[in-house]
Structure formats: C-alpha cells, structure tokens
Design an enzyme around this catalytic site. Structure first.
Site, mmCIF file in Angstrom:
data_model
loop_
_atom_site.group_PDB
_atom_site.id
_atom_site.type_symbol
_atom_site.label_atom_id
_atom_site.label_comp_id
_atom_site.label_asym_id
_atom_site.label_seq_id
_atom_site.Cartn_x
_atom_site.Cartn_y
_atom_site.Cartn_z
ATOM 1 C CE1 TYR A 1 -3.218 2.226 2.776
ATOM 2 C CE2 TYR A 1 -2.951 3.335 0.776
ATOM 3 C CZ TYR A 1 -3.633 3.412 2.035
ATOM 4 O OH TYR A 1 -4.482 4.243 2.061
ATOM 5 C CE LYS B 1 -5.920 1.952 -0.603
ATOM 6 N NZ LYS B 1 -6.075 1.989 0.806
#
Ligand SMILES: CC(=O)N[C@@H]([C@@H](O)[C@H](O)[C@H](O)CO)[C@@H](O)CC(=O)C(=O)O
EC number: 4.1.3.3
Length: 308
Positions: free
Chosen positions: A142, A172
């Site tokens: 992320y 992400k």
C-alpha cells in the site's frame, strides 16, 4: 481494465470505522454497512482498517475485531474483504496478518512503517514479514506517500519481489506520480498482479494507464456514480467518463476549500448514507455540521441523490 481477470478489480470501498458517540467500536453497524454498500453503491469489496478506517489510530485488538466482523458479515455477500495490517512494528503487522488469515480475509495489504522510514530494501523486507505470517493470503503493498512520507519509486521496490514474496499480488497505489504508476502497471501486468488506484479524484487518468480498479473512501458514498465512470471508460465513451470525473472533481475541489479531511469525510458518509459512523478517533476532531451539510448539498447537485 484487467482483461480475463479473477484478481482484485473494480471499485473497493476503503471502509470507515463505525464508533459509538463515546468513541468505542460499533460493530453492530457492520452488517447494515455491508448491505448498504451492495444495495445502494453496487460496491462488492472492502478494504478494512486502512487510512479511511483510521486503522493506525485503533488498537490491535480493535483492528482484529473489525477484521473478524467484516469477514463474518461479508461472508457469502461481499466478493473480497482485504484487511490492512500495516503497523509501525513489523511484529504487530505479522500478528494482524495471522489473524486476518484465521478469520477468512481474502487478502492483506500493508503500508510501510512511517516513523523510522525504510529504504527500498527495507520496504521489501517489511512486506516479506507480513507476507510470511500469512503466506496463503495475497499480499498488496500500500503506497501512500502523502501520509507516510515514504517517498520511493515503487517500480524499484517491485524489481524481483516475486522471488522474495511468493504471495505478493500487487499494489494499492495512492500516489500522484503517474510515471511511477505506469511503470508499476507495466511490471505487474505480465505477473497477473493487480494495481489498484487510491486517488479517487483522478482515477480516470490511472485507468488510462491500465490500473485494474480502485480503493478509496469516496466509493462508500459515490460508488454508484463512479461505477458509471468505469463503465463509460470500458465502453470507450471517454467524453462521458471525463464528464463524470469532472463532476466528482468539482465536489472534492469544493470540499477541499472547506478543509476536507478524514473526519469531515466520515461525517459526509454518515449524513449521505444515514449510517451513523460516529465521531473520528483522536487525534482527529469532528467538524461543525454545517460544513458537512454544504458538501452533501454539492454532492447532490453534481451527482444526484444517494440511491434509495
Ligand atoms: C489520503 C486518503 O485518505 N486517500 C484515500 C482517498 O480515497 C481519498 O479519501 C479520496 O481520494 C478523496 O480525497 C484513500 O487512498 C485511502 C485508502 O484507500 C484507505 O483508506 O486505505
């Protein structure tokens, strides 16, 4: 977007964490929240305990309770429950990763530790730590440099990561560096990995670079609207996709002028959805309700009312 994909695709709601007026977890709201996302927003996957969920402001025990309740309530209903396990301590991330696997999460994601900031190799080793604790779960890195301050070229981190973390399945990417984003998509695609974008106001630009989908806070309440943009893009109707993205940008440009932050975002969600999300967790503080009402009015003006 992702051709022939059984991967994470489409819109994924980065969920808010419902709290009671006293600031404690309100787990009873998760069930209705699942039904609201499915029925009103046509959003079928969630990203739990992330930034929007104030995950790093919660205790490990609270994060475990939320992960378990989202998996329990989402079973047989949601397509995917992704649990964010990122912590300052690698050992805490490993504990959350093991727990996510034990309660039936479909995947885990982790930001880099952000107080003592790692090098590229450090990010890989941290991710390896989380992945090794739940080797059977897909792991996503992320990237959120605006909040973590971990400003690195994600493409450099990706180089050879498949040899170090067998469970690694993508990113992400909540950054604005579209060059790095494009390089990441180019590296991930041959591996069949997903790249999910996290800056909702400029998703269309990321779609043009080939991201598979998006994780974001706004899909909790404009998911129904942004799905129209995804569909327009997929059908090649770029003019409509642009028009829909511009309308969304108008709302958040206005919201930013009022000091839009996660606390205000949470209040918008409560007002728009009718689900009482409660107050933010410290260090965030609630805003006067008139600002939230102004943003909801702008949402209705640009996007129409919340689907009934
Ligand atoms: C900094 C931040 O909170 N970014 C949001 C966006 O969805 C953001 O709320 C949106 O673009 C509106 O500004 C997400 O990337 C965060 C996210 O996916 C998460 O909550 O884990």
């Amino acid at each position: 977007m992702c051709p022939n994909s059984s991967k994470l695709t489409g819109l994924i709601a980065a969920t808010f964490t419902p709290l009671t007026p006293q600031g404690e977890l309100n787990l009873a709201l998760i069930g209705p929240y699942v039904d609201y996302l499915l029925e009103k927003q046509r959003v079928r996957s969630v990203f739990v305990n992330g930034t929007t969920g104030e995950g790093c402001s919660l205790t490990l025990e609270e994060r475990k309770q939320l992960a378990e309740e989202w998996c329990r309530q989402g079973k047989g209903k949601l397509d995917q429950v992704i649990v964010h396990v990122g912590c300052l301590s690698v050992k805490d991330s490993q504990e959350l990763a093991r727990h996510a696997a034990s309660v039936g999460a479909d995947a885990i994601a982790a930001i880099s530790p952000f107080f003592l900031k790692p090098s590229n190799a450090g990010v890989t080793d941290v991710s390896k730590g989380s992945g090794s604790a739940a080797p059977q779960l897909p792991l996503y890195y992320y990237h959120l440099p605006a909040l973590t301050g971990v400003k690195l070229n994600v493409r450099e981190v990706l180089q050879g990561i498949e040899t170090q973390i067998p469970s690694f399945k993508g990113l992400k990417f909540s950054g604005v560096d579209l060059r790095d984003l494009g390089q990441c998509v180019s590296y991930c695609r041959p591996h069949g990995w997903s790249v999910l974008y996290g800056v909702d106001e400029q998703l269309l630009g990321a779609l043009a670079l080939g991201v598979c989908g998006a994780v974001g806070s706004t899909y909790n309440y404009v998911g129904h609207f942004m799905n129209k943009m995804l569909n327009a893009f997929e059908k090649g109707d770029l003019a409509l996709a642009q028009d829909l993205q511009f309308k969304m940008q108008d709302v958040f440009t206005f919201a930013n002028s009022l000091g839009f932050d996660l606390a205000m975002n949470k209040q918008v969600m409560s007002l728009w959805s009718g689900l009482p999300m409660g107050p933010p967790r410290l260090p965030l503080l609630p805003w006067p309700s008139d600002r939230t009402q102004d943003i909801v009015k702008k949402l209705q003006q640009e996007m129409g009312p919340c689907p009934k």
